[in-house]
Structure formats: structure tokens, C-alpha cells
Write a protein that holds these residues in place. Structure first.
Motif, PDB file in Angstrom:
ATOM      1  N   VAL A   8     -66.399  28.604  17.258  1.00  0.00           N
ATOM      2  CA  VAL A   8     -65.695  28.743  18.532  1.00  0.00           C
ATOM      3  C   VAL A   8     -64.558  27.735  18.550  1.00  0.00           C
ATOM      4  N   TYR A   9     -63.354  28.257  18.760  1.00  0.00           N
ATOM      5  CA  TYR A   9     -62.163  27.406  18.841  1.00  0.00           C
ATOM      6  C   TYR A   9     -61.413  27.778  20.116  1.00  0.00           C
ATOM      7  N   SER A  10     -61.203  26.835  20.994  1.00  0.00           N
ATOM      8  CA  SER A  10     -60.510  27.049  22.268  1.00  0.00           C
ATOM      9  C   SER A  10     -61.083  28.244  23.026  1.00  0.00           C
ATOM     10  N   GLY A  11     -62.385  28.342  23.017  1.00  0.00           N
ATOM     11  CA  GLY A  11     -63.041  29.419  23.751  1.00  0.00           C
ATOM     12  C   GLY A  11     -63.027  30.759  23.055  1.00  0.00           C
ATOM     13  N   GLU A  12     -62.440  30.840  21.875  1.00  0.00           N
ATOM     14  CA  GLU A  12     -62.362  32.088  21.118  1.00  0.00           C
ATOM     15  C   GLU A  12     -63.360  32.059  19.973  1.00  0.00           C
ATOM     16  N   ARG A  28     -58.565  39.391  11.723  1.00  0.00           N
ATOM     17  CA  ARG A  28     -58.235  39.765  13.108  1.00  0.00           C
ATOM     18  C   ARG A  28     -58.523  38.606  14.067  1.00  0.00           C
ATOM     19  N   ASP A  29     -59.628  37.882  13.851  1.00  0.00           N
ATOM     20  CA  ASP A  29     -59.972  36.750  14.719  1.00  0.00           C
ATOM     21  C   ASP A  29     -58.964  35.612  14.555  1.00  0.00           C
ATOM     22  N   VAL A  30     -58.578  35.334  13.304  1.00  0.00           N
ATOM     23  CA  VAL A  30     -57.591  34.278  13.046  1.00  0.00           C
ATOM     24  C   VAL A  30     -56.270  34.626  13.729  1.00  0.00           C
ATOM     25  N   CYS A  31     -55.854  35.871  13.611  1.00  0.00           N
ATOM     26  CA  CYS A  31     -54.589  36.297  14.241  1.00  0.00           C
ATOM     27  C   CYS A  31     -54.672  36.181  15.762  1.00  0.00           C
ATOM     28  N   ARG A  32     -55.816  36.536  16.329  1.00  0.00           N
ATOM     29  CA  ARG A  32     -55.977  36.434  17.786  1.00  0.00           C
ATOM     30  C   ARG A  32     -55.828  34.981  18.232  1.00  0.00           C
ATOM     31  N   VAL A  33     -56.463  34.048  17.523  1.00  0.00           N
ATOM     32  CA  VAL A  33     -56.386  32.631  17.872  1.00  0.00           C
ATOM     33  C   VAL A  33     -54.956  32.119  17.737  1.00  0.00           C
ATOM     34  N   TRP A  91     -57.722  21.679  13.442  1.00  0.00           N
ATOM     35  CA  TRP A  91     -59.143  21.913  13.692  1.00  0.00           C
ATOM     36  C   TRP A  91     -59.854  22.356  12.406  1.00  0.00           C
ATOM     37  N   VAL A  92     -59.232  23.293  11.688  1.00  0.00           N
ATOM     38  CA  VAL A  92     -59.840  23.795  10.447  1.00  0.00           C
ATOM     39  C   VAL A  92     -59.946  22.686   9.404  1.00  0.00           C
ATOM     40  N   THR A  93     -58.835  21.951   9.204  1.00  0.00           N
ATOM     41  CA  THR A  93     -58.800  20.973   8.112  1.00  0.00           C
ATOM     42  C   THR A  93     -59.484  19.652   8.450  1.00  0.00           C
ATOM     43  N   HIS A  94     -59.590  19.304   9.738  1.00  0.00           N
ATOM     44  CA  HIS A  94     -60.191  18.031  10.117  1.00  0.00           C
ATOM     45  C   HIS A  94     -61.638  18.154  10.613  1.00  0.00           C
ATOM     46  N   ASP A  95     -62.013  19.329  11.106  1.00  0.00           N
ATOM     47  CA  ASP A  95     -63.357  19.485  11.671  1.00  0.00           C
ATOM     48  C   ASP A  95     -64.216  20.457  10.859  1.00  0.00           C
ATOM     49  N   GLY A 107     -70.560  24.574  13.462  1.00  0.00           N
ATOM     50  CA  GLY A 107     -70.519  25.493  14.594  1.00  0.00           C
ATOM     51  C   GLY A 107     -71.839  25.700  15.298  1.00  0.00           C
ATOM     52  N   VAL A 108     -72.028  26.930  15.680  1.00  0.00           N
ATOM     53  CA  VAL A 108     -73.115  27.305  16.564  1.00  0.00           C
ATOM     54  C   VAL A 108     -74.421  27.455  15.778  1.00  0.00           C
ATOM     55  N   PRO A 109     -75.496  26.833  16.237  1.00  0.00           N
ATOM     56  CA  PRO A 109     -76.785  26.987  15.561  1.00  0.00           C
ATOM     57  C   PRO A 109     -77.263  28.446  15.638  1.00  0.00           C
TER      58      PRO A 109
END
Length: 185
Positions: A8-12, A28-33, A91-95, A107-109
Motif C-alpha cells: 500500500v502506497y499513499s492509500g493505493e 497497471r497498479d504502478v501506472c495508477r500510482v 518509497w520503492v528504493t528506500h523502504d 507490507g501487509v501481513p
């Protein structure tokens, strides 16, 4: 389906799959974000070794979707002029990626994903039920409207006939009175 994991990134939500050669992201998810409208154009720009197809679970069932690997993800981010791209890259490269490298996960358990899937299934069932009920009530409303129109028409006809009945009853009563008066004389 290959080890679906949702970040989940910025609610997406961003769906990913873990393969032997690394983490792959649903394009598609990357493009949406990143606020990119046409994922098909982005897919054309990527090298063949940066993209692929994965079986991804959706509420509508498993579907084939374009997925991109880590180099493909960087290609999409680096080619984007959108302000969202810089924040997303950070976010991708640091987290995300450092966490995956250190712990094997981010991420999410899984139990939270299961609960989210359960809620989504319940939401989908209720949306379908609501659509069915709205269709049925609209149909019943139309039928009730038509029935009301027919009722009003029959009521007007009934009132007209009642007036006629009263008129003819009065005519008969008047004739009987006149006959009675004539018979007495």
C-alpha cells in the motif's frame, strides 16, 4: 498464481508477485500510482526482459496481467516526468526493496490480506444484492405507477357510472311517482 503480495502506497494498492528472479509489479497498479493514464503505451516502451505476464488474483477471478520486474519498475519511474514518480521511487528504493532484501517481505501481513479479501467478497456480494434490489424496486415502482393509473381511470369510470345510476334511479322514481299520482285520480 505466484505468491501475490499487496503493498500500500499513499492509500493505493500495488499488487506484486515474487518469482525466482525477484519481485514483479503489476504494471497497471504502478501506472495508477504514478498517474499515468495509458499503461499499454508504457508497456510498449519497456524492453522484453523488463516485462512479462502473470496470473493475478482479482475479485472477479484470476486474470493475466502485464507485470514488470525491478529494472522495468525503474524504467517506468525514471521515464516519468510526473511529480508522483520521485516520491514513489523514494518509497520503492528506500523502504520496499531494502525491507525485502533484509527480511524477505514488506507490507501487509497475510492474515490482514485474508481479512481484506473477506471484506472485499462481502462488499461485492452486497453490491450485487443492492443492484438486484434496486432493479426489482424500480420494476415494482413502474408496475405500481401503471396500476395507479389504471386504478384512477377505473375510479373515474366508476364515478361516471354512479352518476348515471343515480340519474336513472331518479328518472325511475319520478316515473313511479307520476304513475302513482295518475292512478289515484
Amino acid at each position: 498464481m505466484n505468491n501475490l503480495q499487496i503493498f500500500v502506497y499513499s492509500g493505493e494498492q500495488l499488487r506484486t508477485v515474487q518469482r525466482d528472479d525477484g519481485l514483479w509489479w503489476v504494471l497497471r497498479d504502478v501506472c495508477r500510482v504514478l498517474n499515468i493514464q495509458n499503461a499499454a503505451d508504457i508497456k510498449k516502451r519497456l524492453d522484453d526482459d523488463e516485462k512479462g505476464v502473470g496470473q493475478i488474483y482479482t475479485p472477479g477471478g484470476t486474470q493475466e496481467m502485464t507485470i514488470i520486474n525491478e529494472p522495468g519498475l525503474y524504467s517506468v519511474i525514471l521515464r516519468s516526468d510526473k511529480p508522483e514518480a520521485k516520491q514513489f521511487k523514494r518509497w520503492v528504493t528506500h523502504d520496499v526493496l531494502p525491507s525485502i532484501r533484509k527480511t524477505g517481505a514488506y507490507g501487509v501481513p497475510p492474515e490482514r490480506l485474508a481479512k481484506l479479501d473477506e471484506y472485499q467478497a462481502k462488499l461485492d456480494r452486497n453490491r450485487k444484492l443492492l443492484a438486484d434490489i434496486e432493479r426489482i424496486t424500480a420494476q415494482a415502482g413502474r408496475q405500481a405507477h401503471e396500476a395507479r393509473k389504471r386504478y384512477d381511470e377505473w375510479r373515474k369510470t366508476r364515478e361516471g357510472i354512479r352518476d348515471n345510476v343515480r340519474f336513472w334511479e331518479e328518472c325511475i322514481a319520478q316515473e313511479i311517482r307520476q304513475l302513482s299520482e295518475g292512478a289515484v285520480q
